[in-house]
Design a protein around this motif. Structure first.
Motif, PDB file in Angstrom:
ATOM      1  N   GLU A 176      -7.444 -55.871  31.002  1.00  0.00           N
ATOM      2  CA  GLU A 176      -6.190 -55.195  31.601  1.00  0.00           C
ATOM      3  C   GLU A 176      -5.365 -54.851  30.559  1.00  0.00           C
ATOM      4  O   GLU A 176      -4.955 -53.879  30.469  1.00  0.00           O
ATOM      5  CB  GLU A 176      -5.564 -56.760  32.291  1.00  0.00           C
ATOM      6  N   TYR A 177      -5.172 -55.741  29.420  1.00  0.00           N
ATOM      7  CA  TYR A 177      -4.268 -55.211  28.495  1.00  0.00           C
ATOM      8  C   TYR A 177      -4.931 -54.239  27.530  1.00  0.00           C
ATOM      9  O   TYR A 177      -4.276 -53.294  26.938  1.00  0.00           O
ATOM     10  CB  TYR A 177      -3.976 -56.388  27.520  1.00  0.00           C
ATOM     11  N   ARG A 180      -4.423 -50.889  29.478  1.00  0.00           N
ATOM     12  CA  ARG A 180      -2.908 -50.853  30.007  1.00  0.00           C
ATOM     13  C   ARG A 180      -2.399 -49.511  29.133  1.00  0.00           C
ATOM     14  O   ARG A 180      -1.781 -48.698  29.771  1.00  0.00           O
ATOM     15  CB  ARG A 180      -2.153 -51.909  29.645  1.00  0.00           C
ATOM     16  N   VAL A 188      -4.417 -49.773  36.759  1.00  0.00           N
ATOM     17  CA  VAL A 188      -5.336 -49.722  35.904  1.00  0.00           C
ATOM     18  C   VAL A 188      -6.602 -49.780  36.855  1.00  0.00           C
ATOM     19  O   VAL A 188      -6.426 -50.678  37.997  1.00  0.00           O
ATOM     20  CB  VAL A 188      -5.405 -50.687  35.208  1.00  0.00           C
ATOM     21  N   SER A 332       2.344 -58.595  34.805  1.00  0.00           N
ATOM     22  CA  SER A 332       2.109 -59.125  33.576  1.00  0.00           C
ATOM     23  C   SER A 332       3.491 -59.347  32.781  1.00  0.00           C
ATOM     24  O   SER A 332       4.185 -58.048  32.631  1.00  0.00           O
ATOM     25  CB  SER A 332       1.249 -58.068  32.591  1.00  0.00           C
ATOM     26  N   LEU A 335       4.135 -57.423  29.249  1.00  0.00           N
ATOM     27  CA  LEU A 335       4.146 -55.929  29.402  1.00  0.00           C
ATOM     28  C   LEU A 335       5.634 -55.383  29.819  1.00  0.00           C
ATOM     29  O   LEU A 335       6.197 -54.537  29.479  1.00  0.00           O
ATOM     30  CB  LEU A 335       3.151 -55.270  30.170  1.00  0.00           C
ATOM     31  N   SER A 351       0.531 -54.531  24.508  1.00  0.00           N
ATOM     32  CA  SER A 351      -0.825 -54.618  25.268  1.00  0.00           C
ATOM     33  C   SER A 351      -1.983 -54.856  24.184  1.00  0.00           C
ATOM     34  O   SER A 351      -2.820 -55.637  24.427  1.00  0.00           O
ATOM     35  CB  SER A 351      -1.228 -53.103  25.825  1.00  0.00           C
TER      36      SER A 351
END
Length: 540
Positions: A176-177, A180, A188, A332, A335, A351
């Motif tokens: 995910e990060y 991103r 995403v 998140s 973020l 990220s």
């Protein structure tokens, strides 16, 4: 011998379908025993003894050990789970209290595991402690069975829930990060996240197969990045505070909306302790730690407090920058802080920092799970193919490969929140057994030397904490706990029909022949030697 028992392999000769050390240099002639069969038998016995001496290398120094502790604890949890914790607790005040309590619980648990790890310095962690404690020094036949069964159930659960699927949410967060920054203003793609996570898991599996030393060095470096990631969130909050953008209402009434539900508090503490999980990582690979009697306690005393301070400061920062609704509806939190303070640039920086954090935690997860599988296979509780060590690197390659596959499977099919809940429920069942086992061994192993000894009140308290964290959430959110318990209990028939030894053995002999055949194939493919304690397949 080198590195605490690792044998030096000289030339290798093929005998009986297996690689064995014959003690001869290249091109040396076959030894002439003059027809004396007793010498031949002695030679064969010596070869088998050499195989049993094969062990891992001691390559984890104090610096590496601290890196493992910090690197395993700081993962995705601190950047994701505050959303869930605030939802369960209802207020900033209780959320912060839960993070503080989680730090104390983790430190107390770490102290207990310091005694266990220096008292029984074998790899496998809870598997070793539970098996030894509940065997009651083999005083009764049933106690031997009980200790063996409970130890196996820990290994079984570790593979599929605690370290296997329990590592999957961490590497999913990495996916995910890391992607991103390319999707700042849109969602995403889930498939892309999962494919990136699988690729990262495989790359870490390869690293753990070929070099424990480089894996340790990477953990030490990544632990620095993890601390910097936490510091960066704090710096953003200070920047926001200095510019007058603080959410002051969060601090004026910090306990407004606080829940009074015991199960809600327990579930919130579950999420906190998921973020703190990892303080016992060195116990899983204790045989690979240099001077474990001093290194293990020092690493815990340094690593856990550093992480606790970072976690509390990061959560204070969240409530400086974000309102309750922003935290509760954020996918998140880390973020969201970066975006609110620095915009798209903040999202990119946070990220990348968090991606490095979760990458290191996944590496630690593979380390722990593979060592549990290796230790269990070495004792005959898992197929012998998983007891192999690479001939030069001395890493448990088959176990690492197996756990890489399990984590990847969890990435492809799992849901993050349910995985966290199931992971926590199963974890605290066995933590409780280990804490109680520590107390039991104070009586059954009175005379055995303890390089580090914790005050007995600490494991007593931890037993009740474990019981609370296992029982109370069943009332409010039973499904993840029931999944965890079902996974644990599913190991009972496996143990009874495929693992249990004499005098109750029910395992068909054909299973042993298949296991030995697979072990030989694995040794050829992975260039490994078996370290199994109980049986040898060379005569099959």
């Amino acid at each position: 011998m080198e590195n605490g028992g690792a044998v030096e392999l000289r030339s290798v000769q093929r005998r009986g379908g297996r690689d064995v050390d014959d003690g001869l240099g290249p091109g040396s002639p076959e030894p002439d025993h003059g027809g004396d069969t007793s010498k031949l038998m002695h030679s064969s016995t010596a070869e088998n003894e050499d195989r049993k001496k094969v062990s891992v290398k001691k390559e984890v120094t104090l610096l590496h050990a601290v890196g493992f502790v910090i690197g395993d604890i700081i993962g995705s949890g601190i950047f994701i789970t505050t959303t869930f914790i605030l939802g369960y607790s209802g207020s900033m005040g209780l959320t912060l209290i839960l993070w503080v309590v989680g730090g104390f619980i983790s430190m107390a648990g770490g102290l207990c595991y310091c005694e266990l790890g220096t008292f029984l310095p074998q790899s496998g962690g809870d598997y070793t402690y539970i098996k030894e404690a509940y065997s009651f020094k083999n005083r009764w036949k049933w106690s031997t069975f009980l200790g063996s069964l409970l130890g196996f159930l820990f290994s079984w659960s570790s593979i599929f829930v605690i370290f296997g699927f329990g590592t999957s949410p961490i590497i999913l967060a990495f996916g995910e990060y890391v992607i991103r920054p390319f999707f700042v203003d849109c969602d995403v793609p889930d498939l892309v996240v999962r494919l990136i996570a699988v690729a990262a898991t495989i790359s870490l599996g390869l690293l753990n197969c070929f070099s424990m030393k480089w894996s340790s060095r990477m953990m030490a470096v990544l632990s620095i990045f993890k601390i910097f990631a936490c510091c960066f969130i704090v710096i953003l909050a200070v920047w926001q505070l200095a510019s007058g953008g603080c959410i002051a209402t969060n601090y004026r009434r910090p306990f407004d909306g606080t829940t009074t539900s015991p199960s809600g508090i327990a579930l919130g503490l579950y999420k906190v302790l998921f973020a703190y999980s990892g303080w016992n990582i060195l116990n899983m690979g204790a045989e690979e730690v240099k001077n474990v009697e001093k290194t293990l306690p020092r690493a815990v005393f340094i690593g856990v407090p550093v992480v606790a301070v970072c976690y509390i400061l990061v959560n204070l920062s969240y409530f400086v920058v974000l309102s309750y609704p922003e935290i509760l509806f954020s996918e998140s939190v880390g973020l969201s802080v970066g975006h609110d303070v620095l915009g798209s640039g903040g999202v990119v920086v946070v990220s990348l920092l968090v991606a490095s954090s979760t990458f290191g935690s996944t590496n630690a997860g593979l380390f722990k799970s593979s060592r549990v599988m290796f230790a269990s296979a070495r004792d005959g509780r898992f197929p012998g193919m998983f007891s192999g060590l690479h001939q030069s690197a001395r890493t448990p390659v088959p176990s690492v490969v197996a756990m890489t596959m399990v984590v990847s499977l969890g990435v492809l099919v799992g849901d993050i929140e349910n995985l966290i809940d199931a992971f926590s429920a199963a974890t605290w069942v066995f933590y409780g057994l280990s804490f109680l086992g520590l107390i039991i061994m104070r009586f059954t192993h009175k005379k055995k030397r303890r390089p580090y000894k914790v005050w007995v009140g600490i494991p007593v308290v931890m037993v009740f904490v474990s019981l609370y964290l296992v029982v109370v959430p069943l009332y409010q959110k039973p499904v993840p706990s029931l999944i965890a318990f079902a996974t644990i209990l599913s190991g009972v028939p496996v143990y009874v029909f495929l693992v249990m030894e004499k005098p109750w053995r029910l395992r068909p002999k054909v299973f042993d022949r298949i296991s030995c055949y697979l072990a030989r194939i694995t040794e050829s493919l992975c260039n490994t030697l078996s370290s199994r304690n109980d049986t040898d397949c060379s005569g099959e």
